[in-house]
Design a protein around this motif. Structure first.
Motif, PDB file in Angstrom:
ATOM      1  N   SER A  38       7.770  -2.133  -3.945  1.00  0.00           N
ATOM      2  CA  SER A  38       8.368  -2.896  -2.852  1.00  0.00           C
ATOM      3  C   SER A  38       7.278  -3.648  -2.093  1.00  0.00           C
ATOM      4  O   SER A  38       6.106  -3.254  -2.104  1.00  0.00           O
ATOM      5  N   LEU A  39       7.692  -4.718  -1.443  1.00  0.00           N
ATOM      6  CA  LEU A  39       6.763  -5.567  -0.698  1.00  0.00           C
ATOM      7  C   LEU A  39       6.759  -5.154   0.763  1.00  0.00           C
ATOM      8  O   LEU A  39       7.818  -5.052   1.397  1.00  0.00           O
ATOM      9  N   VAL A  40       5.576  -4.934   1.298  1.00  0.00           N
ATOM     10  CA  VAL A  40       5.421  -4.511   2.690  1.00  0.00           C
ATOM     11  C   VAL A  40       4.742  -5.611   3.493  1.00  0.00           C
ATOM     12  O   VAL A  40       3.705  -6.154   3.067  1.00  0.00           O
ATOM     13  N   HIS A  41       5.339  -5.959   4.624  1.00  0.00           N
ATOM     14  CA  HIS A  41       4.678  -6.825   5.598  1.00  0.00           C
ATOM     15  C   HIS A  41       3.719  -5.946   6.391  1.00  0.00           C
ATOM     16  O   HIS A  41       4.141  -5.112   7.190  1.00  0.00           O
ATOM     17  N   VAL A  42       2.444  -6.100   6.136  1.00  0.00           N
ATOM     18  CA  VAL A  42       1.430  -5.232   6.746  1.00  0.00           C
ATOM     19  C   VAL A  42       1.203  -5.659   8.195  1.00  0.00           C
ATOM     20  O   VAL A  42       0.802  -6.786   8.468  1.00  0.00           O
ATOM     21  N   GLY A  74       3.556  -0.831   8.343  1.00  0.00           N
ATOM     22  CA  GLY A  74       4.256  -2.113   8.361  1.00  0.00           C
ATOM     23  C   GLY A  74       5.735  -1.946   8.141  1.00  0.00           C
ATOM     24  O   GLY A  74       6.298  -0.862   8.361  1.00  0.00           O
ATOM     25  N   GLU A  75       6.381  -3.022   7.675  1.00  0.00           N
ATOM     26  CA  GLU A  75       7.820  -3.033   7.464  1.00  0.00           C
ATOM     27  C   GLU A  75       8.123  -3.509   6.045  1.00  0.00           C
ATOM     28  O   GLU A  75       7.431  -4.384   5.507  1.00  0.00           O
ATOM     29  N   SER A  93       1.747   3.816   4.287  1.00  0.00           N
ATOM     30  CA  SER A  93       1.258   4.002   2.923  1.00  0.00           C
ATOM     31  C   SER A  93      -0.180   4.485   2.970  1.00  0.00           C
ATOM     32  O   SER A  93      -0.984   4.021   3.789  1.00  0.00           O
ATOM     33  N   ILE A  94      -0.485   5.433   2.090  1.00  0.00           N
ATOM     34  CA  ILE A  94      -1.818   6.027   2.038  1.00  0.00           C
ATOM     35  C   ILE A  94      -2.250   6.186   0.589  1.00  0.00           C
ATOM     36  O   ILE A  94      -1.493   6.655  -0.252  1.00  0.00           O
ATOM     37  N   TRP A 126       1.802  -0.863  16.790  1.00  0.00           N
ATOM     38  CA  TRP A 126       1.270  -0.893  15.428  1.00  0.00           C
ATOM     39  C   TRP A 126      -0.177  -0.432  15.365  1.00  0.00           C
ATOM     40  O   TRP A 126      -0.565   0.308  14.445  1.00  0.00           O
ATOM     41  N   GLU A 127      -1.017  -0.854  16.328  1.00  0.00           N
ATOM     42  CA  GLU A 127      -2.431  -0.481  16.251  1.00  0.00           C
ATOM     43  C   GLU A 127      -2.635   1.021  16.447  1.00  0.00           C
ATOM     44  O   GLU A 127      -3.619   1.591  15.969  1.00  0.00           O
TER      45      GLU A 127
END
Length: 326
Positions: A38-42, A74-75, A93-94, A126-127
């Motif tokens: 899947s694609l993640v917007h980081v 991210g999302e 994700s790790i 997010w940070e």
């Protein structure tokens, strides 16, 4: 892919081993979906010393060009698993060879295996969330393996690292009454450790801890195999050492006799962020939100300043967790 996903993205690519200057900002096509990914917007990613080693060409399995980055938050922007990973779902994700065998998080978008994406629910910025995947999760797993109890003397070797500082904050909230000692190779950093939650400091000179005898009941070893034997020599009978980090790039032990070198009747355990448990990750996020644990990173950089972020991480001022946002 959704209509809102652009065709191109910013990415920090490494084409050859070298210093921070090899981290080059490029514009690349956004990766296309493929089965099981899947694609993640980081939205943000933490920096790690292992990424410095890879950039320097010290990770034998990594081939350039490569987009580095072993963690992110991210999302989901586009999905092949709508039930577990719907579009818009916040994820962590790790590891899992991210940024090594395939392109990682130093980009606006990352295509990642579904089994390496962990849905989360959190309203943290997010940070702040970006400090969790590699740093707080590693500290949390190590802490559980050490079975801390009030009154123990707990040494952290490599204490000025992001994991070392995260461990101090979590340990304080979970097991009040500990005596936390932070070991560092720089006497100038002693005040930073004391301000960061440690009760005392110890110098680590040329791989030798400058303490007498066996005063420690528990040790978090973040320097790694280079100092593990010396660490064990300062642990009291029945103590526990958790070997978690490899901060100086030494991966294996030499001349180590477990019968002789482990603490008397003691234990050696380990933890690393690749040992991901979705329930444990969710529990950590819930815990830090309920307890109000301060997880703010030491420094925050933007993606276009990735080279500066690496320079800071490698500098004498580099301390605690460093996060790079959009």
């Amino acid at each position: 892919m959704g209509d809102s996903i652009p065709k191109t993205m910013r990415a920090i690519a490494v084409h050859e081993a070298g210093g921070p200057e090899v981290l080059r900002l490029e514009h690349r096509p956004v990766p296309a979906l493929k089965p099981g990914w899947s694609l993640v917007h980081v939205r943000a990613r933490g920096l790690n010393h292992s990424e410095v080693f890879t950039r320097q060409g010290l990770s034998p399995s990594v081939r350039f060009p490569r987009i580095l980055g072993i963690e992110c938050v991210g999302e989901v922007a586009a999905t092949t698993d709508a039930a577990r990973l719907p579009e818009g779902q916040k994820v962590v994700s790790i590891m899992g060879e991210m940024g090594r065998a395939f392109d990682g998080s130093y980009a606006d978008y990352a295509l990642l295996p579904n089994q390496q994406l962990y849905p989360i629910e959190s309203d943290l910025p997010w940070e702040v969330l970006a400090a969790i995947p590699e740093t707080y999760y590693t500290a949390y797993g190590s802490l559980l393996n050490l079975h801390l109890e009030a009154g123990q003397t707990v040494l952290v070797r490599g204490a000025t690292s992001g994991v070392g500082m995260a461990f101090a904050k979590l340990a304080r909230s979970m097991a009040p009454g500990l005596r936390l000692v932070g070991a560092t190779r720089s006497e100038a950093r002693a005040d930073l450790l004391l301000k960061g939650g440690y009760d005392d400091t110890a110098l680590d000179l040329d791989g030798k801890l400058q303490v007498e005898g066996r005063p420690c009941q528990r040790v978090l070893e973040l320097v790694g195999p280079a100092t593990l034997k010396d660490t064990c020599s300062h642990v009291s009978e029945g103590g526990i050492v958790c070997s978690t980090g490899q901060l100086v790039g030494v991966w294996y032990m030499e001349d180590f006799d477990p019968i002789v070198d482990l603490p008397p009747n003691g234990f050696l355990t380990s933890f690393y962020s690749g040992n991901v448990d979705e329930g444990k990750l969710a529990g950590l996020i819930e815990y830090v939100e309920q307890r109000g644990v301060d997880m703010r990173p030491t420094r925050v950089f933007s993606l276009d300043r990735m080279a500066d972020a690496h320079r800071f991480l490698e500098s004498s001022e580099g301390f605690g967790k460093i996060v790079v946002t959009e």
